[in-house]
Scaffold this motif. Sequence first.
Motif, PDB file in Angstrom:
ATOM      1  N   VAL A   1      19.606  93.974  61.599  1.00 13.97           N
ATOM      2  CA  VAL A   1      20.326  94.151  60.350  1.00 13.97           C
ATOM      3  C   VAL A   1      19.500  94.984  59.367  1.00 13.97           C
ATOM      4  CG1 VAL A   1      21.700  92.042  60.497  1.00 13.97           C
ATOM      5  CG2 VAL A   1      19.412  91.959  59.503  1.00 13.97           C
ATOM      6  N   VAL A   2      20.187  95.580  58.420  1.00 15.25           N
ATOM      7  CA  VAL A   2      19.520  96.290  57.336  1.00 15.25           C
ATOM      8  C   VAL A   2      19.519  95.362  56.129  1.00 15.25           C
ATOM      9  CG1 VAL A   2      19.624  98.272  55.768  1.00 15.25           C
ATOM     10  CG2 VAL A   2      20.197  98.552  58.188  1.00 15.25           C
ATOM     11  N   ARG A   3      18.357  95.241  55.507  1.00 14.93           N
ATOM     12  CA  ARG A   3      18.231  94.336  54.368  1.00 14.93           C
ATOM     13  C   ARG A   3      18.324  95.107  53.058  1.00 14.93           C
ATOM     14  NH1 ARG A   3      13.590  91.591  51.532  1.00 14.93           N
ATOM     15  NH2 ARG A   3      14.393  89.567  50.925  1.00 14.93           N
ATOM     16  N   PHE A   4      19.133  94.589  52.173  1.00 13.40           N
ATOM     17  CA  PHE A   4      19.255  95.167  50.833  1.00 13.40           C
ATOM     18  C   PHE A   4      18.664  94.185  49.841  1.00 13.40           C
ATOM     19  CE2 PHE A   4      22.172  98.726  51.529  1.00 13.40           C
ATOM     20  CZ  PHE A   4      22.654  98.430  52.798  1.00 13.40           C
ATOM     21  N   VAL A   5      17.968  94.708  48.867  1.00 13.61           N
ATOM     22  CA  VAL A   5      17.456  93.869  47.792  1.00 13.61           C
ATOM     23  C   VAL A   5      17.707  94.573  46.464  1.00 13.61           C
ATOM     24  CG1 VAL A   5      15.621  92.725  49.111  1.00 13.61           C
ATOM     25  CG2 VAL A   5      15.168  94.914  47.990  1.00 13.61           C
ATOM     26  N   VAL A   6      17.505  93.822  45.391  1.00 11.14           N
ATOM     27  CA  VAL A   6      17.556  94.440  44.074  1.00 11.14           C
ATOM     28  C   VAL A   6      16.127  94.678  43.634  1.00 11.14           C
ATOM     29  CG1 VAL A   6      18.266  94.192  41.679  1.00 11.14           C
ATOM     30  CG2 VAL A   6      19.699  93.309  43.502  1.00 11.14           C
ATOM     31  N   SER A   7      15.827  95.925  43.337  1.00 12.38           N
ATOM     32  CA  SER A   7      14.497  96.296  42.894  1.00 12.38           C
ATOM     33  C   SER A   7      14.620  96.986  41.538  1.00 12.38           C
ATOM     34  CB  SER A   7      13.872  97.221  43.945  1.00 12.38           C
ATOM     35  OG  SER A   7      12.603  97.634  43.539  1.00 12.38           O
ATOM     36  N   ASP A   8      14.017  96.396  40.527  1.00 13.04           N
ATOM     37  CA  ASP A   8      14.136  96.921  39.157  1.00 13.04           C
ATOM     38  C   ASP A   8      15.594  97.068  38.721  1.00 13.04           C
ATOM     39  OD1 ASP A   8      11.395  97.105  38.768  1.00 13.04           O
ATOM     40  OD2 ASP A   8      11.305  99.106  39.658  1.00 13.04           O
ATOM     41  N   GLY A   9      16.406  96.112  39.102  1.00 11.78           N
ATOM     42  CA  GLY A   9      17.797  96.121  38.689  1.00 11.78           C
ATOM     43  C   GLY A   9      18.690  97.070  39.465  1.00 11.78           C
TER      44      GLY A   9
ATOM     45  N   LEU B   1      33.398  97.937  53.924  1.00 17.81           N
ATOM     46  CA  LEU B   1      34.132  96.689  53.728  1.00 17.81           C
ATOM     47  C   LEU B   1      33.452  95.830  52.665  1.00 17.81           C
ATOM     48  CD1 LEU B   1      36.541  95.022  54.846  1.00 17.81           C
ATOM     49  CD2 LEU B   1      34.913  93.913  56.368  1.00 17.81           C
ATOM     50  N   ALA B   2      32.133  95.730  52.776  1.00 21.63           N
ATOM     51  CA  ALA B   2      31.368  94.930  51.818  1.00 21.63           C
ATOM     52  C   ALA B   2      31.493  95.505  50.410  1.00 21.63           C
ATOM     53  CB  ALA B   2      29.902  94.855  52.236  1.00 21.63           C
ATOM     54  N   MET B   3      31.598  96.829  50.330  1.00 18.57           N
ATOM     55  CA  MET B   3      31.770  97.483  49.039  1.00 18.57           C
ATOM     56  C   MET B   3      33.154  97.218  48.484  1.00 18.57           C
ATOM     57  SD  MET B   3      29.488  99.074  47.498  1.00 18.57           S
ATOM     58  CE  MET B   3      27.780  99.375  47.859  1.00 18.57           C
ATOM     59  N   LYS B   4      34.127  97.390  49.345  1.00 22.84           N
ATOM     60  CA  LYS B   4      35.519  97.245  48.947  1.00 22.84           C
ATOM     61  C   LYS B   4      35.806  95.839  48.433  1.00 22.84           C
ATOM     62  CE  LYS B   4      39.810  97.741  51.220  1.00 22.84           C
ATOM     63  NZ  LYS B   4      40.379  97.957  52.557  1.00 22.84           N
ATOM     64  N   LYS B   5      35.239  94.881  49.129  1.00 23.65           N
ATOM     65  CA  LYS B   5      35.460  93.484  48.736  1.00 23.65           C
ATOM     66  C   LYS B   5      34.442  93.037  47.692  1.00 23.65           C
ATOM     67  CE  LYS B   5      38.252  92.409  52.459  1.00 23.65           C
ATOM     68  NZ  LYS B   5      39.455  91.604  52.500  1.00 23.65           N
TER      69      LYS B   5
ATOM     70  N   HIS C   1      28.152  91.438  44.740  1.00 25.80           N
ATOM     71  CA  HIS C   1      28.223  90.023  44.401  1.00 25.80           C
ATOM     72  C   HIS C   1      27.049  89.261  44.994  1.00 25.80           C
ATOM     73  CE1 HIS C   1      30.182  86.269  43.271  1.00 25.80           C
ATOM     74  NE2 HIS C   1      29.792  85.807  44.436  1.00 25.80           N
ATOM     75  N   ALA C   2      26.760  89.539  46.260  1.00 26.45           N
ATOM     76  CA  ALA C   2      25.664  88.844  46.925  1.00 26.45           C
ATOM     77  C   ALA C   2      24.317  89.209  46.302  1.00 26.45           C
ATOM     78  CB  ALA C   2      25.663  89.163  48.419  1.00 26.45           C
ATOM     79  N   LEU C   3      24.225  90.423  45.797  1.00 29.84           N
ATOM     80  CA  LEU C   3      22.985  90.859  45.159  1.00 29.84           C
ATOM     81  C   LEU C   3      22.902  90.380  43.717  1.00 29.84           C
ATOM     82  CD1 LEU C   3      22.717  94.553  46.439  1.00 29.84           C
ATOM     83  CD2 LEU C   3      21.161  92.700  47.019  1.00 29.84           C
ATOM     84  N   GLY C   4      24.057  89.968  43.190  1.00 32.03           N
ATOM     85  CA  GLY C   4      24.084  89.484  41.820  1.00 32.03           C
ATOM     86  C   GLY C   4      24.027  90.595  40.785  1.00 32.03           C
ATOM     87  N   ILE C   5      24.477  91.775  41.165  1.00 35.41           N
ATOM     88  CA  ILE C   5      24.501  92.897  40.222  1.00 35.41           C
ATOM     89  C   ILE C   5      25.878  93.548  40.286  1.00 35.41           C
ATOM     90  CG2 ILE C   5      22.036  93.436  40.369  1.00 35.41           C
ATOM     91  CD1 ILE C   5      22.868  95.689  42.375  1.00 35.41           C
ATOM     92  N   SER C   6      26.111  94.490  39.401  1.00 30.77           N
ATOM     93  CA  SER C   6      27.313  95.298  39.558  1.00 30.77           C
ATOM     94  C   SER C   6      26.875  96.722  39.882  1.00 30.77           C
ATOM     95  CB  SER C   6      28.173  95.251  38.299  1.00 30.77           C
ATOM     96  OG  SER C   6      27.411  95.607  37.179  1.00 30.77           O
ATOM     97  N   LEU C   7      27.628  97.353  40.735  1.00 26.92           N
ATOM     98  CA  LEU C   7      27.284  98.700  41.191  1.00 26.92           C
ATOM     99  C   LEU C   7      28.207  99.718  40.546  1.00 26.92           C
ATOM    100  CD1 LEU C   7      26.872  98.029  45.007  1.00 26.92           C
ATOM    101  CD2 LEU C   7      25.074  98.814  43.499  1.00 26.92           C
ATOM    102  N   THR C   8      27.634 100.768  40.007  1.00 26.25           N
ATOM    103  CA  THR C   8      28.453 101.862  39.523  1.00 26.25           C
ATOM    104  C   THR C   8      28.890 102.668  40.744  1.00 26.25           C
ATOM    105  OG1 THR C   8      26.605 103.393  39.332  1.00 26.25           O
ATOM    106  CG2 THR C   8      27.047 102.006  37.426  1.00 26.25           C
TER     107      THR C   8
END
Length: 94
Positions: free
Chosen positions: A22-30, A56-60, A65-72
Motif C-alpha cells: 500500500v501507499v501511505r499518506f500522511v499530513v505533513s505541515d497541514g 474513489l477515495a477522493m470522490k467519496k 476525511h481519514a486524514l482529517g483535513i480538507s483538500l482543495t
Amino acid sequence: MQKKIPMRRCVGCMASFPKGEVVRFVVSDGKPAIDRTGKLNGRGVYLCRSLQCFDLAMKKKRLAHALGISLTPDEAATLREEYAKEISNAEVTE
Ligand SMILES: [Zn+2]
C-alpha cells in the motif's frame, strides 16, 4: 518461519492489503503527502496502489476525511500526480 504481516486497509476499495503493498499518506505541515519511507509521523491513510482507488477515495472524500483535513482541488490534483508517479515507479525493478 512465520511472520505476521501487518495489514492495512485501502480507503478506496476498503480491502486489506499487506503493509508493503500500500501507499501511505500522511499530513505533513497541514498538507497531504505521500510517505515513501513509512517513517513520517501522523495518522496514516492507505491506498492499494490503484489509481481507481485514489479517485474513489477522493470522490467519496474518504482520503481527506481519514486524514482529517480538507483538500482543495489543486491539492487533490497535485496529490494524484504524485500518487500516479509513485505507483508507476514501483513497477520499475532495480
Ligand atoms: Zn484499493
